[in-house]
Design a protein around this motif. Structure first.
Motif, PDB file in Angstrom:
ATOM      1  N   ALA A 170       0.867  -1.184   0.000  1.00 56.04           N
ATOM      2  CA  ALA A 170       0.000   0.000   0.000  1.00 56.04           C
ATOM      3  C   ALA A 170       0.895   1.222   0.000  1.00 56.04           C
ATOM      4  CB  ALA A 170      -0.880   0.010   1.243  1.00 56.04           C
ATOM      5  N   PHE A 171       0.294   2.376  -0.216  1.00 54.14           N
ATOM      6  CA  PHE A 171       1.002   3.634   0.002  1.00 54.14           C
ATOM      7  C   PHE A 171       0.302   4.332   1.144  1.00 54.14           C
ATOM      8  CE2 PHE A 171       1.265   3.164  -4.758  1.00 54.14           C
ATOM      9  CZ  PHE A 171       2.526   2.585  -4.727  1.00 54.14           C
ATOM     10  N   PHE A 200      -4.457  19.532 -21.334  1.00 53.81           N
ATOM     11  CA  PHE A 200      -3.644  18.523 -20.657  1.00 53.81           C
ATOM     12  C   PHE A 200      -4.509  17.317 -20.274  1.00 53.81           C
ATOM     13  CE2 PHE A 200      -2.154  16.491 -16.798  1.00 53.81           C
ATOM     14  CZ  PHE A 200      -0.897  16.087 -17.206  1.00 53.81           C
ATOM     15  N   VAL A 259      -3.323   9.229 -18.654  1.00 56.89           N
ATOM     16  CA  VAL A 259      -3.733   8.974 -17.265  1.00 56.89           C
ATOM     17  C   VAL A 259      -5.224   9.237 -17.109  1.00 56.89           C
ATOM     18  CG1 VAL A 259      -3.428   9.669 -14.874  1.00 56.89           C
ATOM     19  CG2 VAL A 259      -1.466   9.564 -16.397  1.00 56.89           C
ATOM     20  N   LYS A 284      -7.268   6.395 -18.474  1.00 55.15           N
ATOM     21  CA  LYS A 284      -7.113   5.218 -17.639  1.00 55.15           C
ATOM     22  C   LYS A 284      -7.939   5.364 -16.354  1.00 55.15           C
ATOM     23  CE  LYS A 284      -2.898   3.025 -17.354  1.00 55.15           C
ATOM     24  NZ  LYS A 284      -1.474   3.261 -17.091  1.00 55.15           N
ATOM     25  N   VAL A 285      -7.855   6.553 -15.796  1.00 58.14           N
ATOM     26  CA  VAL A 285      -8.534   6.796 -14.531  1.00 58.14           C
ATOM     27  C   VAL A 285     -10.055   6.843 -14.726  1.00 58.14           C
ATOM     28  CG1 VAL A 285      -8.868   8.542 -12.756  1.00 58.14           C
ATOM     29  CG2 VAL A 285      -6.569   7.861 -13.398  1.00 58.14           C
ATOM     30  N   ARG A 288      -9.065   5.443  -1.897  1.00 61.36           N
ATOM     31  CA  ARG A 288      -7.757   5.664  -1.291  1.00 61.36           C
ATOM     32  C   ARG A 288      -7.485   4.670  -0.169  1.00 61.36           C
ATOM     33  NH1 ARG A 288      -4.607   8.116   2.379  1.00 61.36           N
ATOM     34  NH2 ARG A 288      -5.606   9.760   3.555  1.00 61.36           N
ATOM     35  N   SER A 309      -7.762   0.660  -1.365  1.00 63.05           N
ATOM     36  CA  SER A 309      -6.735   0.186  -2.296  1.00 63.05           C
ATOM     37  C   SER A 309      -5.353   0.483  -1.730  1.00 63.05           C
ATOM     38  CB  SER A 309      -6.881   0.859  -3.657  1.00 63.05           C
ATOM     39  OG  SER A 309      -6.412   2.180  -3.598  1.00 63.05           O
ATOM     40  N   GLY A 310      -5.287   1.030  -0.524  1.00 64.21           N
ATOM     41  CA  GLY A 310      -3.996   1.428   0.027  1.00 64.21           C
ATOM     42  C   GLY A 310      -3.313   2.431  -0.889  1.00 64.21           C
ATOM     43  N   SER A 311      -4.095   3.348  -1.444  1.00 64.29           N
ATOM     44  CA  SER A 311      -3.602   4.377  -2.372  1.00 64.29           C
ATOM     45  C   SER A 311      -3.046   3.797  -3.667  1.00 64.29           C
ATOM     46  CB  SER A 311      -2.517   5.253  -1.748  1.00 64.29           C
ATOM     47  OG  SER A 311      -3.064   6.082  -0.773  1.00 64.29           O
ATOM     48  N   GLN A 312      -3.256   2.517  -3.924  1.00 64.74           N
ATOM     49  CA  GLN A 312      -2.628   1.934  -5.116  1.00 64.74           C
ATOM     50  C   GLN A 312      -3.487   2.073  -6.367  1.00 64.74           C
ATOM     51  OE1 GLN A 312       0.494  -0.556  -4.993  1.00 64.74           O
ATOM     52  NE2 GLN A 312      -0.228  -1.788  -3.315  1.00 64.74           N
ATOM     53  N   SER A 313      -4.761   2.348  -6.224  1.00 62.80           N
ATOM     54  CA  SER A 313      -5.600   2.555  -7.401  1.00 62.80           C
ATOM     55  C   SER A 313      -6.060   3.996  -7.412  1.00 62.80           C
ATOM     56  CB  SER A 313      -6.835   1.656  -7.348  1.00 62.80           C
ATOM     57  OG  SER A 313      -6.465   0.330  -7.171  1.00 62.80           O
ATOM     58  N   ALA A 314      -6.447   4.436  -8.589  1.00 69.45           N
ATOM     59  CA  ALA A 314      -6.910   5.814  -8.681  1.00 69.45           C
ATOM     60  C   ALA A 314      -8.257   5.853  -9.370  1.00 69.45           C
ATOM     61  CB  ALA A 314      -5.905   6.638  -9.474  1.00 69.45           C
ATOM     62  N   ARG A 352      -9.880  10.870  -6.855  1.00 67.71           N
ATOM     63  CA  ARG A 352      -8.533  10.980  -6.304  1.00 67.71           C
ATOM     64  C   ARG A 352      -7.675  11.944  -7.108  1.00 67.71           C
ATOM     65  NH1 ARG A 352      -4.827   6.556  -4.837  1.00 67.71           N
ATOM     66  NH2 ARG A 352      -3.988   8.232  -3.581  1.00 67.71           N
ATOM     67  N   LEU A 353      -7.866  11.953  -8.428  1.00 66.14           N
ATOM     68  CA  LEU A 353      -7.124  12.934  -9.235  1.00 66.14           C
ATOM     69  C   LEU A 353      -7.450  14.338  -8.752  1.00 66.14           C
ATOM     70  CD1 LEU A 353      -7.245  12.205 -13.073  1.00 66.14           C
ATOM     71  CD2 LEU A 353      -5.394  11.858 -11.468  1.00 66.14           C
ATOM     72  N   ASN A 412      -5.979  15.024  -5.285  1.00 63.68           N
ATOM     73  CA  ASN A 412      -4.535  15.266  -5.367  1.00 63.68           C
ATOM     74  C   ASN A 412      -4.245  16.668  -5.856  1.00 63.68           C
ATOM     75  OD1 ASN A 412      -3.828  12.786  -4.494  1.00 63.68           O
ATOM     76  ND2 ASN A 412      -3.274  11.955  -6.481  1.00 63.68           N
ATOM     77  N   ASP A 413      -4.976  17.092  -6.881  1.00 56.65           N
ATOM     78  CA  ASP A 413      -4.763  18.431  -7.413  1.00 56.65           C
ATOM     79  C   ASP A 413      -5.046  19.494  -6.365  1.00 56.65           C
ATOM     80  OD1 ASP A 413      -3.820  18.012  -9.937  1.00 56.65           O
ATOM     81  OD2 ASP A 413      -5.778  17.913 -10.875  1.00 56.65           O
TER      82      ASP A 413
END
Lengths: 421, 284
Positions: A253-254, B55, B61, B64-65, B230, B233-238, B242-243, B246-247
């Motif tokens: 995980a992160f 962009f 990305v 995909k997201v 978050r 997925s332990g922050s591993q998926s987006a 989440r995008l 993060n921004d």
């Protein structure tokens, strides 16, 4: 009606007070006014501790209100809501981002009583005269400005300081020695397939990228010009290596918050990960073995300090200086050092620590008796020494400071790709 | 000249209009405007630039997201619909007593007495490597090694989504089913329809509005979420949320706004398409 009239007695009283006030102006009025002053401080949880606010009330008489936020929110608030705080407790790399907004005012070093005792790292950048300055946003590079209104940083020490340093430390990887069962010596181990599905890195791009860089450099795959200020090409390569590892299932995980890192480690989901020293402590206090492992490539260091809001003036500004001078006078320093951080003026903190504590935390000597933190939890048993040794041993092996890069925006986009990959 | 009843009508509507203006229209308008601005590290510059959209729409990305977000939404929709429909059907047609029905329905809502974040996080110790699920399975001898994919995986994300959102499907479907005139079912039976025929030709068409409302709830909740993805997925998926988050964390408000606008338009298009299948207003 009688209440409206001045009685002779009250007239006399006010008269006497006025006379006294004009004769001895400062102390009287100061003592009166200071009780009404409230300073609003915000910052990351590390040093925003209620104990400090209580002690301020006792020692200085005014009220300090604390708000603890994560580093992203701190940056956001310092940059966008200058009127919402009086004192910003921020990290140096945040200062680099926030200072150009003009929301903070420079501090006059001549008003700081312990200025000349502040550790060299925060003044000329050198811990000892022979030290080599590490990569990244080293605190002294964003520590000074040319004049009170200046929004760009000075190359060397001036009379005007941006942040007064308060707290700093050297970070490394945390490991579970019981689940790994062999010595760990290099940052490269984070990507060792042996720990597949049991590694973690933090999901705060500005710090995570540095940990990645430490790892990539340690594996010998990338040689950086400056890890704290990478080129696009270096960013691409770094992210590519980690994306590949992520796809191969290296990471469990992160984590983004302190608690998450503690839980990952304590539950055994992860055995090696980027970590912060209080998180290691939190795992240890649950009775689970956890080591903040010194590595041969060195540490990633960070430092924080107090900055003053542009809007502070008059008595509040005086109170803020008073607070900062008090901060450097030892009590807080000792309070923080007993949790494993370092104080910007270690020599004043020494008086507030027992020789045993000083020996363990600062000098890297074996503890003569159990070492407890300020909250009474035992941090080390008698005979143990601190991971990484003495202050000079640890802070002397800093490879890189937390930083903001010129290519930050590009890096953030790449980071998003990494998370989405 | 305005008639008196018109004036009263406007006055009655005005509180809602004002609230919607202040808290819905103005914020969305602001987001729309900001999405054309520029941002640097520490400041936002009012300008007119298409850079943010450029962009966004050219980055792999993004696709995909968005694709991941649709997948989450579709799988959660199917799972919540299946579970929601069965539960609602059971409550509406199998339970005879009204009191029992209400008690059982209230039971469904009990988990909602705690915050959804807490309900979500409590899955983590359950599904972990040394968690209750793995320990139980190992003690039963069903597996030798702990199952790694239980936690910090897409499975965990979908599990949490379904757990959090099924009630939003149960409630409207249950409501629609309760309004079905029972004599229609009797008539169908009298005419020789089988149970399946009744379900397919009578009950499902008449519960469509409920299904549609539940669908809108689940889709918008899942597509707008960021915290479940978050944590689970332990922050591993987006996903798109989440995008955006993060921004925002990195002070890139214009870019976050542009992503929000694209997400908003996408969700509105999906809902618009759904509305074509069922006229909810008529059915209500």
């Amino acid at each position: 009606m009688s209440k409206m009239r001045y009685s002779r007695r009250s007239l006399l009283k006010t008269g006497a007070a006025a006379a006294a006030a004009s004769a001895l102006p400062a102390p009287m009025i100061w003592a009166q006014e200071i009780k009404n002053i409230t300073l609003r401080q915000f910052g990351t949880g590390v040093s925003n501790l209620n104990e400090v606010a209580q002690k301020v009330k006792e020692d200085l008489g005014f009220t300090l209100e604390m708000t603890a936020l994560d580093s992203d929110s701190v940056t956001q608030r310092a940059a966008t809501q200058p009127d919402s705080f009086d004192i910003a407790d921020i990290e140096y790399w945040i200062c680099k981002k926030v200072w150009p907004t003009g929301n903070l005012q420079a501090m006059d070093t001549t008003k700081l009583t312990n200025y000349d005792k502040i550790v060299g790292i925060f003044r000329d950048g050198k811990l000892t005269p022979e030290s080599v300055i590490a990569q990244g946003t080293a605190p002294h590079t964003v520590g000074f400005v040319e004049g009170p209104g200046s929004t760009s940083f000075a190359k060397e020490q001036t009379q005007w300081m941006t942040l007064v340093p308060t707290i700093y430390n050297a970070d490394t990887l945390g490991i579970r020695p019981d689940l790994i069962g062999r010595p760990i010596e290099s940052w490269a181990e984070l990507l060792n397939p042996e720990f597949k599905g049991k590694a973690s890195i933090l999901d705060i791009s500005s710090i995570g990228i540095m940990d990645m860089a430490m790892v990539c450099e340690a594996t010998g795959k990338i040689k950086y010009g400056d890890k704290g200020n990478m080129t696009r090409d270096e960013i691409d390569q770094t992210i590519a290596i980690f994306t590949e590892a992520k796809r191969a299932g290296q990471f469990r995980a992160f984590w983004k918050s302190f608690d998450e890192s503690v839980n990952l480690m304590a539950s055994g989901e992860v055995v090696i990960q980027s970590m912060w020293s209080p998180a290691v402590t939190a795992v240890k206090t649950r009775g689970i073995p956890c080591v903040f492992q010194p590595l041969k490539e060195g540490y990633r260091a960070w430092g924080g300090g107090l900055g003053l809001s542009k809007s502070l003036t008059g008595a509040k500004l005086d109170a803020a200086y008073e607070y900062i001078n008090w901060y450097l006078s030892g009590w807080v320093g000792a309070f923080l050092m007993r949790q494993g951080y370092y104080s910007a003026v270690p020599e004043t903190s020494k008086e507030f620590m027992t020789p045993n504590e000083w020996g363990y935390w600062f000098e890297g000597k074996p503890a003569e008796e159990d070492i407890a933190n300020p909250f009474g939890q035992v941090m080390a048993k008698a005979g143990e020494t601190r991971d990484g040794g003495s202050f000079y041993e640890r802070m002397g092996h800093v490879a890189c400071w937390n930083s903001v890069m010129d290519e930050n925006q590009y890096m953030v986009r790449k980071w998003n790709e990494f998370i989405a990959a | 000249m305005l008639r008196r009843s018109d004036v009263i009508g406007w006055l009655l509507a005005s509180p809602l209009v004002l609230v919607l203006l202040a808290f819905l229209v103005v914020p969305i308008g602001t987001i729309f405007v900001v999405s054309f601005w520029q941002a640097t590290e520490f400041s936002i510059i009012p300008a007119f630039t298409l850079e943010n959209y450029e962009f966004l729409l050219t980055s792999p990305v993004t696709y995909k997201v968005f694709w991941a977000t649709f997948q989450y939404a579709a799988i959660c929709w199917a799972a919540t619909l299946l579970i929601g429909f069965i539960v609602a059907y059971y409550l509406a047609f199998h339970i005879r007593s009204n009191n029992t029905r209400m008690v059982l329905f209230l039971l469904c809502t009990i988990p909602f007495l705690t915050s959804n974040i807490i309900r979500m996080i409590s899955w983590i110790p359950f599904l972990g490597r040394n968690g209750i699920a793995n320990q139980t399975l190992m003690e039963l001898g069903l597996i030798d090694q702990p199952l790694e994919w239980l936690l910090y995986s897409d499975f965990a994300v979908i599990l949490a989504f379904v757990h959090l959102n099924t009630l939003f499907m149960i409630t409207p479907i249950f409501n629609s089913m309760m309004r079905i005139d029972r004599s229609l079912i009797e008539a169908a039976r009298d005419n020789g329809a089988s149970d399946w025929q009744i379900l397919w030709n009578v009950i499902i068409p008449l519960t469509k509005p409920g299904i549609m409302i539940g669908t809108i709830f689940v889709l918008t909740l899942v597509m707008g979420d960021f915290i479940t993805v978050r944590f689970m997925s332990g922050s591993q998926s987006a996903n798109v949320g989440r995008l955006i988050s993060n921004d925002i964390a990195l002070l890139q408000y214009p870019s976050a706004s542009a992503t929000s606008m694209v997400l908003l338009v996408t969700v509105l298009m999906i809902i618009g398409a759904l509305m074509r299948f069922v006229n909810i207003r008529k059915e209500l």
